[in-house]
Design a protein around this motif. Structure first.
Motif, PDB file in Angstrom:
ATOM      1  N   ARG A  55       0.838  -1.210   0.000  1.00 33.53           N
ATOM      2  CA  ARG A  55       0.000   0.000   0.000  1.00 33.53           C
ATOM      3  C   ARG A  55       0.871   1.258   0.000  1.00 33.53           C
ATOM      4  NH1 ARG A  55      -3.376  -1.636   5.262  1.00 33.53           N
ATOM      5  NH2 ARG A  55      -1.195  -2.027   5.869  1.00 33.53           N
ATOM      6  N   VAL A  56       0.452   2.269  -0.724  1.00 32.10           N
ATOM      7  CA  VAL A  56       1.213   3.522  -0.814  1.00 32.10           C
ATOM      8  C   VAL A  56       1.015   4.308   0.475  1.00 32.10           C
ATOM      9  CG1 VAL A  56       1.544   5.665  -2.073  1.00 32.10           C
ATOM     10  CG2 VAL A  56       0.977   3.568  -3.323  1.00 32.10           C
ATOM     11  N   HIS A  57       2.092   4.542   1.199  1.00 33.13           N
ATOM     12  CA  HIS A  57       1.999   5.220   2.490  1.00 33.13           C
ATOM     13  C   HIS A  57       2.064   6.735   2.372  1.00 33.13           C
ATOM     14  CE1 HIS A  57       3.783   1.190   3.845  1.00 33.13           C
ATOM     15  NE2 HIS A  57       2.518   1.194   4.185  1.00 33.13           N
ATOM     16  N   CYS A  58       2.663   7.222   1.292  1.00 36.23           N
ATOM     17  CA  CYS A  58       2.776   8.671   1.126  1.00 36.23           C
ATOM     18  C   CYS A  58       2.959   8.996  -0.350  1.00 36.23           C
ATOM     19  CB  CYS A  58       3.952   9.213   1.935  1.00 36.23           C
ATOM     20  SG  CYS A  58       4.199  11.003   1.776  1.00 36.23           S
ATOM     21  N   CYS A  59       2.381  10.103  -0.769  1.00 37.80           N
ATOM     22  CA  CYS A  59       2.531  10.587  -2.142  1.00 37.80           C
ATOM     23  C   CYS A  59       3.111  12.002  -2.101  1.00 37.80           C
ATOM     24  CB  CYS A  59       1.182  10.584  -2.863  1.00 37.80           C
ATOM     25  SG  CYS A  59       1.220  11.364  -4.497  1.00 37.80           S
ATOM     26  N   ILE A  60       4.294  12.164  -2.669  1.00 38.27           N
ATOM     27  CA  ILE A  60       4.888  13.500  -2.802  1.00 38.27           C
ATOM     28  C   ILE A  60       4.418  14.084  -4.132  1.00 38.27           C
ATOM     29  CG2 ILE A  60       7.009  14.852  -2.877  1.00 38.27           C
ATOM     30  CD1 ILE A  60       8.409  12.711  -1.345  1.00 38.27           C
ATOM     31  N   TYR A  61       3.680  15.175  -4.066  1.00 42.28           N
ATOM     32  CA  TYR A  61       3.161  15.788  -5.292  1.00 42.28           C
ATOM     33  C   TYR A  61       4.013  17.008  -5.639  1.00 42.28           C
ATOM     34  CZ  TYR A  61      -0.110  17.336  -8.832  1.00 42.28           C
ATOM     35  OH  TYR A  61      -0.677  17.693 -10.031  1.00 42.28           O
ATOM     36  N   PHE A  62       4.606  16.998  -6.834  1.00 40.70           N
ATOM     37  CA  PHE A  62       5.522  18.047  -7.283  1.00 40.70           C
ATOM     38  C   PHE A  62       4.748  19.141  -8.024  1.00 40.70           C
ATOM     39  CE2 PHE A  62       8.294  14.706  -6.248  1.00 40.70           C
ATOM     40  CZ  PHE A  62       9.583  15.195  -6.135  1.00 40.70           C
ATOM     41  N   ILE A  63       4.917  20.364  -7.544  1.00 43.68           N
ATOM     42  CA  ILE A  63       4.273  21.531  -8.152  1.00 43.68           C
ATOM     43  C   ILE A  63       5.327  22.329  -8.898  1.00 43.68           C
ATOM     44  CG2 ILE A  63       2.955  23.639  -7.695  1.00 43.68           C
ATOM     45  CD1 ILE A  63       2.015  22.315  -5.084  1.00 43.68           C
ATOM     46  N   PRO A  64       5.098  22.644 -10.170  1.00 45.26           N
ATOM     47  CA  PRO A  64       6.086  23.435 -10.935  1.00 45.26           C
ATOM     48  C   PRO A  64       6.278  24.816 -10.310  1.00 45.26           C
ATOM     49  CG  PRO A  64       4.454  22.437 -12.390  1.00 45.26           C
ATOM     50  CD  PRO A  64       3.947  22.244 -10.996  1.00 45.26           C
ATOM     51  N   PRO A  65       7.499  25.355 -10.324  1.00 47.06           N
ATOM     52  CA  PRO A  65       7.768  26.657  -9.694  1.00 47.06           C
ATOM     53  C   PRO A  65       7.346  27.830 -10.575  1.00 47.06           C
ATOM     54  CG  PRO A  65       9.785  25.772 -10.616  1.00 47.06           C
ATOM     55  CD  PRO A  65       8.732  24.728 -10.854  1.00 47.06           C
ATOM     56  N   THR A  66       6.057  27.920 -10.872  1.00 46.52           N
ATOM     57  CA  THR A  66       5.555  28.997 -11.730  1.00 46.52           C
ATOM     58  C   THR A  66       5.458  30.329 -11.007  1.00 46.52           C
ATOM     59  OG1 THR A  66       3.262  28.447 -11.182  1.00 46.52           O
ATOM     60  CG2 THR A  66       4.239  27.335 -13.081  1.00 46.52           C
ATOM     61  N   GLY A  67       5.254  30.284  -9.691  1.00 48.47           N
ATOM     62  CA  GLY A  67       5.108  31.523  -8.930  1.00 48.47           C
ATOM     63  C   GLY A  67       3.700  32.078  -8.961  1.00 48.47           C
ATOM     64  N   HIS A  68       2.751  31.364  -9.589  1.00 47.91           N
ATOM     65  CA  HIS A  68       1.375  31.879  -9.697  1.00 47.91           C
ATOM     66  C   HIS A  68       0.440  31.116  -8.769  1.00 47.91           C
ATOM     67  CE1 HIS A  68       2.837  34.287 -12.968  1.00 47.91           C
ATOM     68  NE2 HIS A  68       3.199  33.221 -13.673  1.00 47.91           N
ATOM     69  N   TYR A  69      -0.441  30.309  -9.338  1.00 47.90           N
ATOM     70  CA  TYR A  69      -1.397  29.531  -8.571  1.00 47.90           C
ATOM     71  C   TYR A  69      -1.309  28.069  -9.006  1.00 47.90           C
ATOM     72  CZ  TYR A  69      -3.522  34.027  -7.315  1.00 47.90           C
ATOM     73  OH  TYR A  69      -3.743  35.295  -6.851  1.00 47.90           O
ATOM     74  N   LEU A  70      -2.072  27.213  -8.315  1.00 49.33           N
ATOM     75  CA  LEU A  70      -2.178  25.834  -8.758  1.00 49.33           C
ATOM     76  C   LEU A  70      -2.889  25.786 -10.092  1.00 49.33           C
ATOM     77  CD1 LEU A  70      -3.226  23.880  -5.514  1.00 49.33           C
ATOM     78  CD2 LEU A  70      -1.029  23.760  -6.704  1.00 49.33           C
ATOM     79  N   SER A  71      -2.390  24.968 -11.023  1.00 53.93           N
ATOM     80  CA  SER A  71      -3.060  24.823 -12.311  1.00 53.93           C
ATOM     81  C   SER A  71      -4.322  23.999 -12.139  1.00 53.93           C
ATOM     82  CB  SER A  71      -2.116  24.137 -13.311  1.00 53.93           C
ATOM     83  OG  SER A  71      -1.871  22.798 -12.925  1.00 53.93           O
ATOM     84  N   SER A  72      -5.190  24.067 -13.126  1.00 55.15           N
ATOM     85  CA  SER A  72      -6.434  23.294 -13.068  1.00 55.15           C
ATOM     86  C   SER A  72      -6.149  21.803 -13.017  1.00 55.15           C
ATOM     87  CB  SER A  72      -7.305  23.626 -14.283  1.00 55.15           C
ATOM     88  OG  SER A  72      -6.594  23.382 -15.492  1.00 55.15           O
ATOM     89  N   LEU A  73      -5.061  21.362 -13.672  1.00 55.80           N
ATOM     90  CA  LEU A  73      -4.690  19.954 -13.630  1.00 55.80           C
ATOM     91  C   LEU A  73      -4.278  19.553 -12.224  1.00 55.80           C
ATOM     92  CD1 LEU A  73      -4.030  17.237 -14.949  1.00 55.80           C
ATOM     93  CD2 LEU A  73      -1.757  18.149 -15.511  1.00 55.80           C
ATOM     94  N   ASP A  74      -3.461  20.383 -11.577  1.00 55.84           N
ATOM     95  CA  ASP A  74      -3.038  20.083 -10.211  1.00 55.84           C
ATOM     96  C   ASP A  74      -4.230  19.986  -9.275  1.00 55.84           C
ATOM     97  OD1 ASP A  74      -0.347  20.065 -10.909  1.00 55.84           O
ATOM     98  OD2 ASP A  74      -0.136  22.228 -10.599  1.00 55.84           O
TER      99      ASP A  74
END
Length: 377
Positions: free
Chosen positions: A198-217
């Motif tokens: 079972r997956v115990h943790c998921c590290i989610y990588f956010i691109p360093p855009t400097g704006h907001y979360l994208s709709s995909l994220d």
């Protein structure tokens, strides 16, 4: 026990060891006497200390508890548990999700200071047509503790023009591990030890855009946070200034709150004793991290992991440069066991309850537990 202890034997030994003024200015004969006296005094001091530290516990003798002793031996449970755990080893399954080029493999290798996530030659030459899920396992040993580590990567995620439902393979993989564990657990003759994938943790990588979360994220995180513990990170944080980094993290926290996305550590599963510590972690999320497996010499003459550029050196483990050290402490040094427990007692339990409930026979729109049989599960 310190040399300043009130015991007269220790105090005398220390005085004899430290009083050397009588030999000051003497020739070779005096030097030999000094060495001999120091040797005898040190030997006497060590003997006294060994006698004190080897004293048995109160009420316990070499032949067992003394008469009238209240000692039972409950305090040995901790040592028994430790020995069992070390013999069995630990299992930790980590998933990394993010677009290509954000340094997922580099971060994992930096976290564990070994080549856990290995890139095969030519892996980036052809972009996968869809999101793929690939796992790599390794066994790490440190200080007598054995860790069975599995890293799951997601090549092809978010790298296409049309990323519709690109998260489906990730969701399917996580749920498949729950299903596998449930199948083993509900067997009539189930194994004594179930291999935990079972997956115990998921590290989610956010691109360093400097704006907001994208709709995909936002869309992916909405699906993921319901079935796995998520730790978001801003990848390659050295591409942002300190001011940009701070404001970007504030926007991300605002987006997560607005969309009702829960990230680890959440308040739902924590004890009151952990609340203060976890609040400090939540204030720093998402972690702005820099990963590197290259060693460089800093201005103090020390070898450090870092990324070197024309304008300076970013030290990976320097807390004033980035949040890598905080991420490492969370995943490995302070919350690894809690991540495993949350996966078992919350995410997997929710999946198990839903799966077993749907298998119950329903009469007139109501579920009757009495009607449940082994064949229905």
């Amino acid at each position: 026990m310190t040399p300043g202890h009130s015991d007269p034997n220790i105090r005398t030994a220390v005085v004899e060891h430290t009083t050397t003024k009588q030999y000051k200015g003497l020739p070779n004969t005096g030097y030999k006497l000094l060495k001999k006296d120091i040797y005898k005094s040190t030997k006497r001091l060590l003997t006294v200390w060994s006698c004190i530290f080897s004293m048995p516990q109160a009420g316990v003798t070499e032949n067992g508890p003394s008469e009238g002793s209240t000692y039972v031996g409950i305090d040995t449970l901790q040592e028994q548990t430790r020995i069992k755990a070390l013999r069995k080893g630990y299992t930790f399954n980590l998933m990394v999700v993010g677009r290509s080029g954000l340094g997922k493999s580099t971060l994992v290798n930096t976290l564990f200071k070994t080549q856990v996530a290995r890139r095969k030659p030519g892996i980036d030459e052809h972009l996968p047509s869809t999101t793929q899920v690939k796992s790599t396992s390794a066994t790490l040993t440190e200080g007598g503790v054995r860790l069975n580590l599995t890293i799951t990567d997601t090549p092809g995620f978010g790298d296409h023009v049309n990323n519709e439902n690109c998260w489906d393979p990730i969701i399917s993989f996580i749920c498949a591990q729950y299903e596998r564990y449930l199948t083993e657990e509900t067997k009539v003759d189930r194994p004594l030890h179930i291999n935990d994938t079972r997956v115990h943790c998921c590290i989610y990588f956010i691109p360093p855009t400097g704006h907001y979360l994208s709709s995909l994220d936002v869309e992916v995180l909405k699906h993921l946070h319901q079935i796995v513990s998520i730790v978001p990170v801003v990848a390659k944080a050295d591409t942002l200034t300190l001011e940009e980094r701070t404001s970007f993290k504030e926007r991300i926290r605002s987006d997560l709150l607005h969309h009702g996305i829960k990230i680890y550590p959440t308040m739902d599963y924590e004890d009151k004793e952990d609340e203060i510590e976890n609040n400090k972690i939540r204030e720093r999320l998402p972690f702005a991290i820099v990963g590197s497996t290259a060693w460089h010499e800093n201005g103090l003459g020390r070898k450090v992991l870092g990324r070197k550029s024309n304008w300076g050196l970013v030290e990976v483990e320097n807390k004033s440069h980035n949040d890598f050290a905080f991420l490492r402490d969370l995943l490995i040094r302070t919350h690894m066991q809690d991540l495993i427990m949350v996966t078992s007692q919350s995410h997997y339990e929710k999946y198990r309850r839903t799966k077993l409930t749907s298998a119950l026979p329903k009469l007139n729109g109501q579920t009757h537990i009495d009607q449940m049989g082994e064949s229905k599960i």
